[in-house]
Design an enzyme around this catalytic site. Structure first.
Site, PDB file in Angstrom:
ATOM      1  N   ASN A  83     -25.644 128.444 -25.230  1.00 29.82           N
ATOM      2  CA  ASN A  83     -26.735 129.395 -25.537  1.00 29.82           C
ATOM      3  C   ASN A  83     -28.014 129.083 -24.782  1.00 29.82           C
ATOM      4  O   ASN A  83     -29.081 128.907 -25.353  1.00 29.82           O
ATOM      5  CB  ASN A  83     -26.985 129.468 -27.050  1.00 29.82           C
TER       6      ASN A  83
ATOM      7  N   HIS B 160     -20.080 122.278 -36.960  1.00 30.43           N
ATOM      8  CA  HIS B 160     -20.963 121.919 -38.082  1.00 30.43           C
ATOM      9  C   HIS B 160     -20.537 122.448 -39.448  1.00 30.43           C
ATOM     10  O   HIS B 160     -21.272 123.195 -40.098  1.00 30.43           O
ATOM     11  CB  HIS B 160     -22.407 122.311 -37.795  1.00 30.43           C
TER      12      HIS B 160
ATOM     13  N   ASN C 167     -29.372 125.666 -39.039  1.00 27.82           N
ATOM     14  CA  ASN C 167     -28.300 126.630 -39.288  1.00 27.82           C
ATOM     15  C   ASN C 167     -26.956 126.017 -38.890  1.00 27.82           C
ATOM     16  O   ASN C 167     -26.769 125.698 -37.722  1.00 27.82           O
ATOM     17  CB  ASN C 167     -28.557 127.904 -38.475  1.00 27.82           C
TER      18      ASN C 167
ATOM     19  N   HIS D  29     -27.239 120.754 -27.516  1.00 31.03           N
ATOM     20  CA  HIS D  29     -28.002 121.812 -26.847  1.00 31.03           C
ATOM     21  C   HIS D  29     -28.967 121.150 -25.864  1.00 31.03           C
ATOM     22  O   HIS D  29     -29.843 120.390 -26.273  1.00 31.03           O
ATOM     23  CB  HIS D  29     -28.772 122.655 -27.867  1.00 31.03           C
ATOM     24  N   LEU D  30     -28.781 121.429 -24.589  1.00 33.86           N
ATOM     25  CA  LEU D  30     -29.634 120.815 -23.559  1.00 33.86           C
ATOM     26  C   LEU D  30     -30.709 121.770 -23.040  1.00 33.86           C
ATOM     27  O   LEU D  30     -31.592 121.356 -22.294  1.00 33.86           O
ATOM     28  CB  LEU D  30     -28.782 120.293 -22.398  1.00 33.86           C
ATOM     29  N   ARG D  31     -30.632 123.038 -23.424  1.00 27.24           N
ATOM     30  CA  ARG D  31     -31.686 124.052 -23.185  1.00 27.24           C
ATOM     31  C   ARG D  31     -31.907 124.449 -21.735  1.00 27.24           C
ATOM     32  O   ARG D  31     -32.719 125.321 -21.465  1.00 27.24           O
ATOM     33  CB  ARG D  31     -33.022 123.591 -23.779  1.00 27.24           C
TER      34      ARG D  31
ATOM     35  N   ASP E 216     -25.098 118.452 -32.988  1.00 26.00           N
ATOM     36  CA  ASP E 216     -25.843 119.724 -32.951  1.00 26.00           C
ATOM     37  C   ASP E 216     -27.306 119.458 -32.577  1.00 26.00           C
ATOM     38  O   ASP E 216     -28.216 120.117 -33.093  1.00 26.00           O
ATOM     39  CB  ASP E 216     -25.720 120.491 -34.276  1.00 26.00           C
TER      40      ASP E 216
ATOM     41  N   ASP F 268     -21.862 129.442 -30.062  1.00 23.29           N
ATOM     42  CA  ASP F 268     -22.658 128.739 -31.076  1.00 23.29           C
ATOM     43  C   ASP F 268     -24.103 129.227 -31.136  1.00 23.29           C
ATOM     44  O   ASP F 268     -24.757 129.435 -30.121  1.00 23.29           O
ATOM     45  CB  ASP F 268     -22.659 127.238 -30.837  1.00 23.29           C
TER      46      ASP F 268
END
Ligand SMILES: [Zn+2]
Length: 425
Positions: free
Chosen positions: A90, A230, A276, A58-60, A303, A150
């Protein structure tokens, strides 16, 4: 373009040799090489691995640049020995159009520290209601091949079937966050003895296993490729084992934290351990480790989930789930698997590159291979200090732990992204 002559390096644990990196390739390998124009690196005691490939990062960016950017996440990845990462969808806006995936892909090129391969959303806005523009994302400059909601499960079986059918045309993959939402409403941690004692609502293993069981049947029916994100329970391993035995086109990943940390961490009420799917039991960890060695689980994926301080340093119930992972993944793999270099290369580089279709990655350092590699000091031990992370966030669950291994250098197409344990730019 720089050339590097790496002296006395052990390629995947073999006897020391020299590697010459030139024009983006491994030009030569063998003892006693010389190259007057090259920068010489003494790699005595170091192990060379193919550059690591992360299928789940996740690089946001866009949207939460206060938590991470493509550039800071890329730097953390390079420092962790990675040369390619797949960026989850996401973001805000969600990566559900050609425009957003191309933006992420371009930002990755500009940062130039690892190859950033965007993952596209399966459904519009991750809402689970209608399919996103999968074809347009596949045809875009980013050439998306993996699609995932995801953070959310594609819970509707009809939508999941249609997604699998759609991507079959271009050999795409649906990567599922397996969580039956009706079974995890209000969940705060793994459902078991610890959650009962703490009085926290549980996330039962069956919520994951039921979705994986359904999805392998759908993938089998459609003849498409499914990837399980995951995977975290012993029961999921058994579902996966049976599906693979039947020849279903399914692959699966496990995270470093699910290989090491148990649900008893929740006893601290420190939200750094909230994730999660949640941390599971020692029995699950033993099954996950065995499945990883055996190959039932195909890869380790981080993750990596950076979160801003206000989203993590609050009450457990309000904290966002997720942990950093890029800079510590190799150390956790060494802690869990030992110095099994071939196995580590298989689970963290070759196989993830193959699943993602990243043909320049996942090649052992040998003449003719693209010079995407990393040098590890296996004898080093380091104590993790969150303040030293290159990530913009600080939510590592390994703070103050002493872990084996240190990344000394990383090369992307023959250019150093990390030297002497520090990012080059
Ligand atoms: Zn997830």
């Amino acid at each position: 373009m720089n050339s590097y002559l790496i002296k006395n390096v052990s390629v995947l644990g073999a006897a020391p040799t020299d590697l010459l990196l030139r024009d983006g390739m491994v030009a030569e390998a063998g003892p006693g090489l010389s190259a007057p124009e090259a920068t010489v690196l003494d790699a005595t005691g170091l192990v060379a691995l193919p550059g690591l490939v992360d299928l789940h990062t996740h690089l946001r960016e866009p949207g939460r640049e206060d938590a991470e950017t493509v550039e800071t996440g890329s730097r953390a990845a390079a420092l962790g020995g990675y040369t390619a990462v797949c960026a989850m969808a996401n973001t805000s806006p969600v990566a559900d159009t050609a425009g957003v995936v191309e933006q992420v892909w371009r930002l990755g090129r500009e940062a130039g520290l690892v190859d950033v391969q965007p993952i596209g959303a399966v459904t519009v806005g991750l809402a689970g209601e209608r399919l996103a523009e999968l074809g347009a994302m596949a045809d875009s400059a980013a050439r998306v091949r993996i699609f995932s909601d995801d953070g959310h499960c594609v819970a509707d079986p009809r939508l999941m079937r249609r997604a699998l059918e759609y991507v079959k045309a271009f050999d795409g993959i649906i990567a599922q966050h397996a969580e039956e939402p009706r079974l995890t409403e209000g969940a705060q941690m793994h459902e078991g003895e610890v959650s009962t004692r703490l009085g926290l609502t549980g996330w039962p293993a069956v919520a994951e296993e039921a979705i994986i069981a359904r999805d392998v049947l759908l993938a089998e029916h459609v003849g498409s490729r499914l990837h399980v994100c995951h995977l975290s329970t012993a029961g999921s391993v058994e579902v996966l084992r049976q599906a693979k035995a039947r020849g279903v086109r399914v692959t699966a990943e496990v995270t470093p934290h699910h290989l090491l940390l148990t649900d008893t961490r929740a006893e601290t009420y420190d939200p750094v351990y909230k994730v999660n799917p949640p941390l599971r039991t020692a029995t699950d960890i033993a099954a996950l480790r065995a499945a990883l060695v055996e190959g039932v689980i195909d890869i380790i994926a981080t993750d990596h989930a950076p979160h801003a301080v206000e989203d993590k340093e609050c009450e457990w119930a309000y904290a966002r789930p997720g942990m950093l992972g890029l800079e510590t993944a190799l150390s956790i793999a060494l802690e869990v698997l030992g110095p099994e270099w071939d196995l580590i290369a298989e689970r963290m580089s070759r196989t993830p590159a193959r699943i993602a279709g990243l043909t320049e990655h996942g090649h052992d350092p040998a003449p003719g291979a693209p010079a995407n590699l990393t040098l590890v000091d296996p004898a080093a031990r380091r104590t993790i200090d969150p303040a030293e992370s290159a990530s913009r966030s600080r939510n590592t669950p390994y703070a103050r732990m002493t872990l084996p291994g240190r990344i000394v250098a990383t090369f992307l197409r023959g250019e150093a992204t990390v030297l002497d344990g520090k990012a080059v730019k």
